[in-house]
Write a protein that holds these residues in place. Sequence first.
Motif, PDB file in Angstrom:
ATOM      1  N   SER A 138      16.233  40.279  55.361  1.00  0.00           N
ATOM      2  CA  SER A 138      16.024  40.936  55.223  1.00  0.00           C
ATOM      3  C   SER A 138      16.905  42.667  55.038  1.00  0.00           C
ATOM      4  O   SER A 138      16.402  42.027  53.520  1.00  0.00           O
ATOM      5  N   GLU A 139      16.859  43.728  55.323  1.00  0.00           N
ATOM      6  CA  GLU A 139      17.642  44.451  54.480  1.00  0.00           C
ATOM      7  C   GLU A 139      18.879  44.925  53.847  1.00  0.00           C
ATOM      8  O   GLU A 139      19.143  44.843  52.760  1.00  0.00           O
ATOM      9  N   ILE A 140      19.685  43.781  54.742  1.00  0.00           N
ATOM     10  CA  ILE A 140      21.090  43.351  54.949  1.00  0.00           C
ATOM     11  C   ILE A 140      21.102  41.941  53.896  1.00  0.00           C
ATOM     12  O   ILE A 140      22.119  42.313  53.301  1.00  0.00           O
ATOM     13  N   TYR A 141      20.461  40.908  54.590  1.00  0.00           N
ATOM     14  CA  TYR A 141      21.027  39.846  53.587  1.00  0.00           C
ATOM     15  C   TYR A 141      19.590  38.759  53.942  1.00  0.00           C
ATOM     16  O   TYR A 141      19.185  39.041  54.480  1.00  0.00           O
ATOM     17  N   SER A 142      19.692  37.805  53.141  1.00  0.00           N
ATOM     18  CA  SER A 142      18.817  36.211  53.381  1.00  0.00           C
ATOM     19  C   SER A 142      19.212  35.060  54.419  1.00  0.00           C
ATOM     20  O   SER A 142      20.558  35.361  54.071  1.00  0.00           O
ATOM     21  N   LYS A 143      18.893  34.408  55.417  1.00  0.00           N
ATOM     22  CA  LYS A 143      19.685  33.657  55.639  1.00  0.00           C
ATOM     23  C   LYS A 143      19.929  32.544  55.007  1.00  0.00           C
ATOM     24  O   LYS A 143      20.724  32.000  55.733  1.00  0.00           O
ATOM     25  N   VAL A 144      18.678  32.022  54.299  1.00  0.00           N
ATOM     26  CA  VAL A 144      19.090  31.008  52.878  1.00  0.00           C
ATOM     27  C   VAL A 144      19.195  31.795  52.189  1.00  0.00           C
ATOM     28  O   VAL A 144      17.834  31.969  52.169  1.00  0.00           O
ATOM     29  N   GLY A 197      26.142  33.282  57.340  1.00  0.00           N
ATOM     30  CA  GLY A 197      26.834  32.420  58.630  1.00  0.00           C
ATOM     31  C   GLY A 197      26.054  32.993  60.017  1.00  0.00           C
ATOM     32  O   GLY A 197      25.531  33.808  59.721  1.00  0.00           O
ATOM     33  N   ILE A 198      25.801  31.361  60.167  1.00  0.00           N
ATOM     34  CA  ILE A 198      24.392  30.918  60.711  1.00  0.00           C
ATOM     35  C   ILE A 198      25.385  31.156  62.569  1.00  0.00           C
ATOM     36  O   ILE A 198      26.918  30.656  62.695  1.00  0.00           O
ATOM     37  N   ILE A 199      25.147  32.522  63.513  1.00  0.00           N
ATOM     38  CA  ILE A 199      25.185  32.366  64.286  1.00  0.00           C
ATOM     39  C   ILE A 199      24.809  31.585  65.572  1.00  0.00           C
ATOM     40  O   ILE A 199      23.413  31.655  65.622  1.00  0.00           O
ATOM     41  N   PRO A 200      25.627  31.586  67.215  1.00  0.00           N
ATOM     42  CA  PRO A 200      24.544  30.769  68.127  1.00  0.00           C
ATOM     43  C   PRO A 200      24.210  32.492  68.474  1.00  0.00           C
ATOM     44  O   PRO A 200      23.780  34.261  68.577  1.00  0.00           O
ATOM     45  N   SER A 201      22.142  32.378  69.363  1.00  0.00           N
ATOM     46  CA  SER A 201      22.333  32.707  70.102  1.00  0.00           C
ATOM     47  C   SER A 201      22.525  33.475  71.718  1.00  0.00           C
ATOM     48  O   SER A 201      22.354  33.813  72.302  1.00  0.00           O
ATOM     49  N   ASP A 202      22.998  31.869  71.953  1.00  0.00           N
ATOM     50  CA  ASP A 202      22.956  32.377  73.577  1.00  0.00           C
ATOM     51  C   ASP A 202      24.588  32.366  74.033  1.00  0.00           C
ATOM     52  O   ASP A 202      25.270  30.831  73.393  1.00  0.00           O
ATOM     53  N   LEU A 203      25.066  32.972  73.691  1.00  0.00           N
ATOM     54  CA  LEU A 203      26.698  33.090  73.853  1.00  0.00           C
ATOM     55  C   LEU A 203      27.419  32.748  74.986  1.00  0.00           C
ATOM     56  O   LEU A 203      28.764  33.246  75.386  1.00  0.00           O
ATOM     57  N   SER A 204      26.462  32.407  76.314  1.00  0.00           N
ATOM     58  CA  SER A 204      26.923  32.639  77.967  1.00  0.00           C
ATOM     59  C   SER A 204      27.374  30.899  77.200  1.00  0.00           C
ATOM     60  O   SER A 204      27.937  30.228  78.067  1.00  0.00           O
ATOM     61  N   LEU A 241      17.373  24.839  58.520  1.00  0.00           N
ATOM     62  CA  LEU A 241      16.992  25.839  57.729  1.00  0.00           C
ATOM     63  C   LEU A 241      16.977  25.237  56.054  1.00  0.00           C
ATOM     64  O   LEU A 241      17.038  25.220  54.881  1.00  0.00           O
ATOM     65  N   LEU A 242      18.388  23.391  56.419  1.00  0.00           N
ATOM     66  CA  LEU A 242      18.158  23.104  55.100  1.00  0.00           C
ATOM     67  C   LEU A 242      16.099  22.666  54.375  1.00  0.00           C
ATOM     68  O   LEU A 242      16.036  21.912  53.669  1.00  0.00           O
ATOM     69  N   ALA A 243      16.240  22.005  56.489  1.00  0.00           N
ATOM     70  CA  ALA A 243      14.587  21.025  55.674  1.00  0.00           C
ATOM     71  C   ALA A 243      14.047  22.369  55.200  1.00  0.00           C
ATOM     72  O   ALA A 243      12.160  21.857  54.047  1.00  0.00           O
ATOM     73  N   MET A 272      30.965  35.338  70.877  1.00  0.00           N
ATOM     74  CA  MET A 272      30.353  34.559  69.616  1.00  0.00           C
ATOM     75  C   MET A 272      31.341  33.677  69.334  1.00  0.00           C
ATOM     76  O   MET A 272      32.923  34.085  69.647  1.00  0.00           O
ATOM     77  N   LEU A 273      32.336  32.764  69.962  1.00  0.00           N
ATOM     78  CA  LEU A 273      32.396  31.143  69.812  1.00  0.00           C
ATOM     79  C   LEU A 273      33.228  30.887  68.466  1.00  0.00           C
ATOM     80  O   LEU A 273      34.068  30.290  67.781  1.00  0.00           O
ATOM     81  N   VAL A 274      32.023  30.788  67.504  1.00  0.00           N
ATOM     82  CA  VAL A 274      31.341  30.477  66.426  1.00  0.00           C
ATOM     83  C   VAL A 274      30.475  30.516  64.968  1.00  0.00           C
ATOM     84  O   VAL A 274      29.732  31.072  65.555  1.00  0.00           O
ATOM     85  N   GLU A 275      31.048  30.433  64.228  1.00  0.00           N
ATOM     86  CA  GLU A 275      29.821  31.360  62.815  1.00  0.00           C
ATOM     87  C   GLU A 275      30.044  29.948  62.436  1.00  0.00           C
ATOM     88  O   GLU A 275      31.090  29.885  61.600  1.00  0.00           O
ATOM     89  N   ILE A 276      29.344  29.639  61.164  1.00  0.00           N
ATOM     90  CA  ILE A 276      29.151  28.221  60.497  1.00  0.00           C
ATOM     91  C   ILE A 276      28.631  28.802  58.951  1.00  0.00           C
ATOM     92  O   ILE A 276      27.326  29.190  59.194  1.00  0.00           O
ATOM     93  N   ALA A 277      28.908  28.618  57.799  1.00  0.00           N
ATOM     94  CA  ALA A 277      27.937  28.710  57.016  1.00  0.00           C
ATOM     95  C   ALA A 277      28.071  27.682  55.512  1.00  0.00           C
ATOM     96  O   ALA A 277      29.662  26.815  56.137  1.00  0.00           O
ATOM     97  N   VAL A 278      27.231  26.546  55.188  1.00  0.00           N
ATOM     98  CA  VAL A 278      26.737  26.040  54.555  1.00  0.00           C
ATOM     99  C   VAL A 278      26.522  26.023  53.630  1.00  0.00           C
ATOM    100  O   VAL A 278      25.456  27.267  52.906  1.00  0.00           O
ATOM    101  N   VAL A 279      26.495  25.230  52.105  1.00  0.00           N
ATOM    102  CA  VAL A 279      26.458  25.042  50.881  1.00  0.00           C
ATOM    103  C   VAL A 279      25.577  23.358  50.664  1.00  0.00           C
ATOM    104  O   VAL A 279      26.099  22.633  50.538  1.00  0.00           O
ATOM    105  N   ALA A 280      24.574  23.268  49.734  1.00  0.00           N
ATOM    106  CA  ALA A 280      24.194  22.295  50.127  1.00  0.00           C
ATOM    107  C   ALA A 280      23.345  21.493  49.154  1.00  0.00           C
ATOM    108  O   ALA A 280      22.780  22.595  48.064  1.00  0.00           O
ATOM    109  N   ALA A 281      23.551  20.670  48.334  1.00  0.00           N
ATOM    110  CA  ALA A 281      22.706  20.307  46.862  1.00  0.00           C
ATOM    111  C   ALA A 281      20.983  19.817  47.939  1.00  0.00           C
ATOM    112  O   ALA A 281      20.925  19.597  49.171  1.00  0.00           O
ATOM    113  N   LYS A 282      20.128  20.276  46.537  1.00  0.00           N
ATOM    114  CA  LYS A 282      18.413  20.172  46.908  1.00  0.00           C
ATOM    115  C   LYS A 282      18.233  18.253  46.695  1.00  0.00           C
ATOM    116  O   LYS A 282      18.060  17.509  47.015  1.00  0.00           O
TER     117      LYS A 282
END
Length: 115
Positions: A9-15, A26-33, A50-52, A105-115
């Motif tokens: 987007s104009e702000i960030y890339s998801k991956v 930082g990946i966040i949930p969409s179902d906040l319930s 995203l990794l796939a 929102m209770l959790v946010e996770i970001a990862v770094v992976a090798a190809k």
Amino acid sequence: MSITRHESSEIYSKVVEANGFVFTSGIIPSDLSRDAKGQAEEVLKEIDRLLALCGTDKSKIVMTNLWLNDIRHREGVNEAWKAWTGGKDTPARATVEAKLVDPRMLVEIAVVAAK
């Protein structure tokens, strides 16, 4: 160095792919319930997708940053995490309590992976 950005987007890339590594935002949930475990499960499923997309998988994650809106949610999130990783190929990980964008929102996770 080649850099490939996905779902931007104009702000960030998801991956982003760069120099043999994959970096998620930082990946966040969409179902906040859902509770913390449920939100973590949703986020981890999105990380799998995203990794796939970048030709890698969770077994190649080298670093994880995990933010919780309340550190007491750690137990439920760890249950989801252990089920997801199967207790193997676990990366380095930092877990911190943080004020997230939305109080539901209770959790946010970001990862770094090798190809």
